[in-house]
Design an enzyme around this catalytic site. Structure first.
Site, PDB file in Angstrom:
ATOM      1  CB  CYS A   1     127.857  26.231  -2.726  1.00 25.84           C
ATOM      2  SG  CYS A   1     128.521  25.596  -1.165  1.00 25.84           S
TER       3      CYS A   1
ATOM      4  CD  GLU B   1     129.836  29.465  -0.594  1.00 23.48           C
ATOM      5  OE1 GLU B   1     130.215  28.711   0.325  1.00 23.48           O
ATOM      6  OE2 GLU B   1     130.571  29.825  -1.538  1.00 23.48           O
TER       7      GLU B   1
ATOM      8  CG  ASN C   1     135.045  27.735   5.740  1.00 17.93           C
ATOM      9  OD1 ASN C   1     134.984  28.775   6.367  1.00 17.93           O
ATOM     10  ND2 ASN C   1     136.157  27.273   5.222  1.00 17.93           N
TER      11      ASN C   1
ATOM     12  CD  GLU D   1     138.659  23.740   6.670  1.00 15.20           C
ATOM     13  OE1 GLU D   1     139.671  23.512   7.365  1.00 15.20           O
ATOM     14  OE2 GLU D   1     138.703  24.330   5.569  1.00 15.20           O
TER      15      GLU D   1
ATOM     16  CB  CYS E   1     132.383  24.637  -4.359  1.00 13.60           C
ATOM     17  SG  CYS E   1     131.057  23.918  -3.369  1.00 13.60           S
TER      18      CYS E   1
ATOM     19  CB  CYS F   1     130.659  25.346   1.441  1.00  8.85           C
ATOM     20  SG  CYS F   1     131.785  24.371   0.449  1.00  8.85           S
TER      21      CYS F   1
HETATM   22  N1  THU Z   1     134.693  26.586   0.862  1.00  6.53           N
HETATM   23  C1  THU Z   1     133.559  27.287   1.139  1.00  6.53           C
HETATM   24  O1  THU Z   1     133.195  27.476   2.305  1.00  6.53           O
HETATM   25  N2  THU Z   1     132.837  27.746   0.080  1.00  6.53           N
HETATM   26  C2  THU Z   1     133.182  27.581  -1.231  1.00  6.53           C
HETATM   27  O2  THU Z   1     132.405  27.916  -2.106  1.00  6.53           O
HETATM   28  C3  THU Z   1     134.493  27.018  -1.555  1.00  6.53           C
HETATM   29  C4  THU Z   1     135.150  26.260  -0.478  1.00  6.53           C
HETATM   30  C5  THU Z   1     135.491  26.098   1.995  1.00  6.53           C
HETATM   31  C6  THU Z   1     135.486  24.601   2.168  1.00  6.53           C
HETATM   32  C7  THU Z   1     136.786  24.371   2.891  1.00  6.53           C
HETATM   33  O3  THU Z   1     136.567  24.548   4.275  1.00  6.53           O
HETATM   34  C8  THU Z   1     137.701  25.494   2.393  1.00  6.53           C
HETATM   35  O4  THU Z   1     136.842  26.465   1.816  1.00  6.53           O
HETATM   36  C9  THU Z   1     138.729  25.046   1.379  1.00  6.53           C
HETATM   37  O5  THU Z   1     138.142  24.338   0.342  1.00  6.53           O
END
Ligand code: THU
Length: 140
Positions: free
Chosen positions: A96, A62, A49, A51, A93, A60
């Protein structure tokens, strides 16, 4: 990997997801995620991920891992692994899940917590009755 008897390729897939997790850029949530995709060709691509100070621009792990593969011409996912550092087993999520669905109707999905405990799932379990390219008569 704990709890599962994995073949060599799957063990490598899980190890690469864990490595990608350690490289996550998550200064805002502190929730690091890594993903690794095994494509039908045998190639593995990874992502973590990423940000952003403008929070909505976050991607994300994935989707990042999947887009690394599509940029190489990959179109068919065989398996995917997601790793986090926390105790809770991760769960991809909804966005994804739908992006995974674009490149497989069903595939193995491994979910790994910070202790290395692994839950085996599948896209069919995570996204039942899903919508995908076939509905538009498109072959991927
Ligand atoms: N996140 C992912 O990378 N994958 C997921 O399936 C759930 C959420 C990340 C996004 C964000 O950077 C952090 O987790 C918190 O939501």
């Amino acid at each position: 990997m704990k709890g599962l008897n994995l073949n060599h390729t799957y063990a490598e897939l899980l190890a690469q997801a864990q490595e990608a997790c350690s490289n996550a850029y998550a200064p805002y949530s502190g929730y690091k995620v890594g993903a690794a995709v095994l494509w039908a060709s045998g190639r593995i691509t990874t992502g973590s991920n990423v940000e952003n100070a403008s929070f909505g621009l976050t991607i994300c792990a994935e989707r990042n891992a999947i887009f690394q593969g599509t940029a190489k011409g990959e179109r068919k996912i065989s398996a995917l692994a997601v790793a986090v550092l926390t105790e809770e087993i991760p769960s991809p999520c909804g966005a994804c899940r739908q992006v995974i669905r674009e490149f497989c109707t069903d595939c193995d999905i491994f979910l790994i917590n910070g202790r290395g405990e692994t839950k085996e799932s599948s896209l069919k379990k995570l996204l039942p009755d899903s919508f995908g390219p076939e509905f538009l008569d498109i072959d991927v």
